[in-house]
Design an enzyme around this catalytic site. Structure first.
Site, PDB file in Angstrom:
ATOM      1  N   SER A 102       0.850  -1.197   0.000  1.00 34.37           N
ATOM      2  CA  SER A 102       0.000   0.000   0.000  1.00 34.37           C
ATOM      3  C   SER A 102       0.880   1.240   0.000  1.00 34.37           C
ATOM      4  O   SER A 102       2.017   1.206   0.482  1.00 34.37           O
ATOM      5  CB  SER A 102      -0.904   0.028   1.228  1.00 34.37           C
ATOM      6  OG  SER A 102      -1.599   1.263   1.322  1.00 34.37           O
ATOM      7  N   TYR A 162      -2.310  -0.879  10.230  1.00 32.76           N
ATOM      8  CA  TYR A 162      -2.339  -1.085   8.780  1.00 32.76           C
ATOM      9  C   TYR A 162      -1.042  -0.589   8.150  1.00 32.76           C
ATOM     10  O   TYR A 162      -0.414  -1.299   7.349  1.00 32.76           O
ATOM     11  CB  TYR A 162      -3.536  -0.349   8.184  1.00 32.76           C
ATOM     12  CG  TYR A 162      -3.685  -0.525   6.689  1.00 32.76           C
ATOM     13  CD1 TYR A 162      -4.343  -1.640   6.170  1.00 32.76           C
ATOM     14  CD2 TYR A 162      -3.188   0.418   5.799  1.00 32.76           C
ATOM     15  CE1 TYR A 162      -4.491  -1.813   4.795  1.00 32.76           C
ATOM     16  CE2 TYR A 162      -3.332   0.255   4.433  1.00 32.76           C
ATOM     17  CZ  TYR A 162      -3.984  -0.849   3.932  1.00 32.76           C
ATOM     18  OH  TYR A 162      -4.130  -1.021   2.567  1.00 32.76           O
ATOM     19  N   LYS A 200       1.729  -3.004   6.171  1.00 28.63           N
ATOM     20  CA  LYS A 200       2.040  -2.855   4.750  1.00 28.63           C
ATOM     21  C   LYS A 200       3.521  -2.537   4.527  1.00 28.63           C
ATOM     22  O   LYS A 200       4.105  -2.967   3.519  1.00 28.63           O
ATOM     23  CB  LYS A 200       1.145  -1.783   4.132  1.00 28.63           C
ATOM     24  CG  LYS A 200      -0.336  -2.186   4.063  1.00 28.63           C
ATOM     25  CD  LYS A 200      -0.542  -3.472   3.264  1.00 28.63           C
ATOM     26  CE  LYS A 200      -2.006  -3.803   3.073  1.00 28.63           C
ATOM     27  NZ  LYS A 200      -2.226  -5.009   2.241  1.00 28.63           N
TER      28      LYS A 200
END
Length: 258
Positions: A148, A163, A167
């Site tokens: 990401s 998150y 990533k």
């Protein structure tokens, strides 16, 4: 043979995790349109079967659905074996399953942190290793991981430390495996999408209020479309990318440039 013909995936077999909908569904469709047989791997088997039937009817390729929890080592290994057996091999995979929990760091529970890390990073590790072992024994292959732009920046205004950390880990895992397997025929790359307007995102009560702010910050003034990730994945899955490994491809409309 022209470049278009060279980029086709005729005769290749692969799987996509988190493929029942969203980005995974788009890349699975693209692989099939390029000539590959594809397994739709997802925890939601009903939606996976629906997607598989849709792609098969659209492309004429062999498309199967497999229910798998990518955080379960045994399930992942069984899935890889089933794909190889039913499709006749594994030449590529797109490990795309992931989640995001938006919560301030000081309020995030340890259970929430573990859930994000387990799915987004541990799940990628388990799938990479299972697919990689098969490829190492069977002539090589290409692994594509979904990271990401959040591995490169800290998103605002939504708080999502787990998150972002997961990533960033995906990218370092990708590079590490690429180095280990470089001379053994297995290539490992990642894609880092920016804000993508999937059905889930566009209909999320939590995220919809943020879209206007994201678009205002975006150089292109809009979110990306899942279809705008297809061509890079087809490239990475095929034989025109044989000198490409250990790379992270940021597809974010220049969002991370400032």
């Amino acid at each position: 043979m022209g470049i278009i013909e060279k980029m086709r995936l005729d005769g290749k077999k692969g799987f996509v995790t988190g493929a029942a909908r969203g980005i995974g569904k788009c890349t699975a469709t693209a692989f099939a349109e390029a000539g590959a047989d594809v397994a739709i791997v997802d925890l939601d088997i009903a939606e996976a079967e629906k997607t598989a039937k849709e792609i098969a009817a659209q492309t004429g390729r062999r498309i199967i659905a497999i229910q798998t929890d990518c955080t379960d080592k045994e399930q992942v290994e069984n899935m890889v074996n089933q794909v190889a057996e039913e499709l006749g091999g594994i030449h590529f995979c797109h490990n795309n399953a992931g989640i995001c929990i938006n919560a301030p760091a000081e309020e995030m529970s340890y259970e929430q942190w573990l859930k994000v890390i387990n799915i987004n990073l541990n799940g990628i590790f388990l799938t990479d290793i299972a697919a990689g072992k098969y490829m190492l024994k069977n002539g090589g292959g290409s692994i594509i991981n979904t990271a990401s732009m959040s591995a490169h920046i800290v998103n605002v205004p939504q708080p999502q430390c787990a998150y972002n950390a997961s990533k960033a880990g995906v990218i370092q895992l990708t590079k590490s495996l690429a180095i280990e397997w470089a001379k053994r025929g297995v290539r490992v790359n990642s894609i880092s999408p920016g804000y993508i307007g999937t059905e889930l995102t566009l209909n999320s009560p939590t995220l919809v209020p943020l879209i206007e702010q994201w678009n205002a910050m975006a150089p292109l003034g809009r979110m990306g479309k899942p279809e705008e990730l297809e061509s890079i994945c087809v490239y990475l899955a095929g034989d025109t990318s044989t000198f490409t490994t250990g790379s992270d491809f940021i597809i974010d409309g220049a969002f991370t440039c400032f």
